[in-house]
Design an enzyme around this catalytic site. Structure first.
Site, PDB file in Angstrom:
ATOM      1  N   ASP A 173       3.575 -40.268  19.064  1.00 19.58           N
ATOM      2  CA  ASP A 173       3.593 -41.986  18.310  1.00 19.58           C
ATOM      3  C   ASP A 173       3.828 -40.649  16.986  1.00 19.58           C
ATOM      4  OD1 ASP A 173       2.156 -41.657  20.625  1.00 19.58           O
ATOM      5  OD2 ASP A 173       0.675 -42.761  19.682  1.00 19.58           O
ATOM      6  N   GLU A 403      -8.115 -33.045  24.336  1.00 21.80           N
ATOM      7  CA  GLU A 403      -7.058 -34.240  24.358  1.00 21.80           C
ATOM      8  C   GLU A 403      -5.527 -33.239  23.830  1.00 21.80           C
ATOM      9  OE1 GLU A 403      -6.500 -37.721  21.947  1.00 21.80           O
ATOM     10  OE2 GLU A 403      -5.374 -38.204  21.842  1.00 21.80           O
TER      11      GLU A 403
END
Ligand code: DGY
Length: 431
Positions: A173, A403
Site C-alpha cells: 500500500d 503481520e
C-alpha cells in the site's frame, strides 16, 4: 519447566506449529479466513491464497474451500476483488458502502496480486489425488478468466505487464514507489472520512494521512466511473506498472501453463504460452540501468521509480531477465544480505525513506520472503534462499506471528496473530 521452550530458550517447533494452526482456525470465519480479526475483518484476495497453503498442511479440503470461496465473489468479466465483504463490520474503513460496487456479495472495486494460480498449483503438487483433481478442474477456468481480465484491462502497452490503478492493488500500500505517482492525484474534492486502522494499531506502523487522502481520492474516482475498469486503467489518476504484480502474474501464468499441460487444456496452454512469451520480453520496459534492477514505472509521467524494494527480487520467482540482469539483481541482493540483520526489508535501509516499523516502507513480510526464497532457489542462489527462510523463521520465533517485522530488531509490527504469517510458518519457514 515450560514445555513450549526448548533448552536454548527458543520456542519449540511443536509449540509454533500448534500456535500457527490455532491462529488459522480462530481467524476462520467459515469458508474464508480474515487476515486479522481487528484490522482486516473480511476476506482479502492474496491473503486467502497464501492462507490456503497453511491449511493444506493439515486440512487440504479447507485449503480448497478458502480459494473457492474467494472465487465465489468473482465478477462476470473475470475480475477478482481485493476484498469480499461477506458480513458487516464497522471496524474497517473503507467498507462496502464506500466502494458501492453493487455486487453480491459486496466487494471492493480493485483487485490484488494474482497469486492464486501459484498457490493452487502448489496445493495440487502436495497431493495429486482424484479428489483434488476435481478442485483443479473447477478452479482452472475461473483463474483463467481472471488472468484474461488482466490481459484485457491491465496491459495497455501489450507487453505482458500489470498496471496498478490504486496502491492497494499492489498489496504494498504505502511503498515509496507510489509516493510520486500518488502525489499527483487530486485530493481537493474528497469527502470527510474516518480511518479505523489507527484505532487498532499504533499510527507509527501505518500509512500517513497524506497517503490515506490519496487512497480515498482514488476510490472515489473509481466509484464515479461505476468501476468501469477500462476507463480507470486508461484514464485514471494513478496508473503505475507494478514490478511486484507483474512478476507475480508471470509466475502465476507459468504455474497455469504447467497445470494446463498436465490436465490437457490445450487451447488454454497456447494462450498462456503467448502471455508468457510476451512478458519475458516486455519486462525490459521496467529495467532501470542506472540502478541495475527492475523497478516500477509510472505510465502517466513515464518515470521509473528508481527504487529497489523487496518486489525487485521477485524477478527470480518469475524466472525473467537476461544473464546480465540477473547477475546485477543478485549483486544487489548479496549487498543487502551483508548489511541487514533480517532479510528481506521491504525497502533498503540505506534509502532515506526507510522506516523500520511502517508497513511497506521497511518491514519484512513473510509472504514476500517465501516467493523470493523460492525464486532464489530455482535460479541457483541456494545460500541466499536458505538465509531468507532462516531469517523468516527466526523472526516468528522471536516475536510471534505478526503481520510484518522490523528488519533491524526483529520486533513485530502491524496486526498480531496474522493468518498469512502463520500459514507461511506451517508451509515453509517452520520446516
Ligand atoms: C488496508 O486497508 O490497509 C489494506 O491493506 C488494503 O488492502
Amino acid at each position: 519447566m515450560n514445555e513450549s521452550v526448548v533448552g536454548n530458550g527458543e520456542v519449540s517447533t511443536g509449540h509454533m506449529n500448534q500456535r500457527a494452526r490455532d491462529i488459522l482456525m480462530s481467524n476462520d470465519l467459515g469458508g474464508y479466513t480474515v487476515p486479522n480479526k481487528n484490522v482486516y475483518p473480511f476476506q482479502w484476495n492474496w491473503d486467502s491464497a497464501f492462507v490456503a497453503l497453511g491449511f493444506a498442511e493439515f486440512d487440504i479440503d479447507r485449503a480448497w474451500k478458502e480459494i473457492e470461496t474467494l472465487f465465489d465473489a468473482q465478477w462476470q468479466d473475470g475480475f477478482v476483488p481485493q476484498i469480499v465483504f461477506w458480513q458487516e463490520n464497522d471496524g474497517y474503513f473503507p467498507g462496502a458502502s464506500v466502494w458501492q460496487t453493487g455486487k453480491t456479495p459486496a466487494t471492493s472495486g480493485i483487485t490484488q496480486p494474482p497469486v492464486a494460480a501459484s498457490m493452487v498449483r502448489q496445493i495440487w503438487e502436495m497431493d495429486k489425488s482424484d479428489k483434488n483433481r476435481a478442485h483443479i478442474e473447477h478452479l482452472f477456468p475461473k483463474i483463467m478468466a481472471w488472468h484474461r481480465w488482466f490481459d484485457k484491462y491491465r496491459d495497455p502497452l501489450n507487453k505482458g505487464l500489470v498496471v496498478a490503478t490504486h496502491p492497494w492493488e499492489t498489496g504494498r500500500d504505502n511503498a515509496p514507489e507510489w509516493d510520486e505517482p500518488a502525489a499527483a492525484v487530486d485530493i481537493s474534492a474528497i469527502g470527510p472520512y474516518e480511518r479505523r486502522d489507527t484505532l487498532h494499531l499504533d499510527k507509527k506502523m501505518r500509512p500517513h494521512k497524506e497517503d490515506y487522502d490519496r487512497f480515498v481520492a482514488m476510490v472515489e474516482y473509481g466509484r464515479a466511473q461505476n468501476w468501469d475498469h477500462k476507463t480507470i486503467a486508461t484514464e485514471g489518476p494513478f496508473r503505475v506498472v507494478d514490478v511486484g504484480m507483474t512478476m507475480m502474474l508471470i509466475r502465476a501464468n507459468k504455474d497455469m501453463l504447467a497445470l494446463a499441460n498436465e490436465f490437457d487444456f490445450e487451447k488454454d496452454a497456447v494462450e498462456i504460452g503467448n502471455w508468457i512469451h510476451r512478458a519475458q520480453k516486455g519486462v525490459d520496459f521496467l529495467w532501470n540501468d542506472k540502478i541495475g534492477a527492475f523497478c516500477s514505472k509510472d505510465l502517466i509521467s513515464g518515470r521509473s521509480s528508481g527504487i529497489i524494494s523487496s518486489a525487485t527480487f521477485l524477478c527470480f520467482y518469475a524466472g525473467v531477465g537476461s544473464d546480465m540482469q540477473r547477475a546485477s539483481v543478485s549483486r544487489n541482493l548479496e549487498k543487502i544480505a551483508t548489511t541487514t540483520r533480517f532479510l528481506m526489508p521491504s525497502l533498503l535501509p540505506d534509502n532515506p525513506r526507510f522506516d523500520a516499523m511502517r508497513y511497506w516502507r521497511g518491514p519484512v513480510w513473510a509472504v514476500v520472503n517465501y516467493m523470493i526464497s523460492k525464486g532464489c532457489r530455482e535460479v541457483g542462489l541456494v545460500d541466499l534462499s536458505e538465509r531468507i527462510k532462516l531469517d523468516t523463521a527466526a523472526l516468528m520465533k522471536q516475536s510471534g506471528f505478526y503481520e510484518a517485522f522490523n528488519p533491524e530488531t526483529g520486533e513485530g509490527t502491524g496486526g498480531e496473530d496474522f493468518s498469512w504469517t502463520a500459514a507461511m510458518w506451517l508451509h515453509w519457514a517452520g520446516k
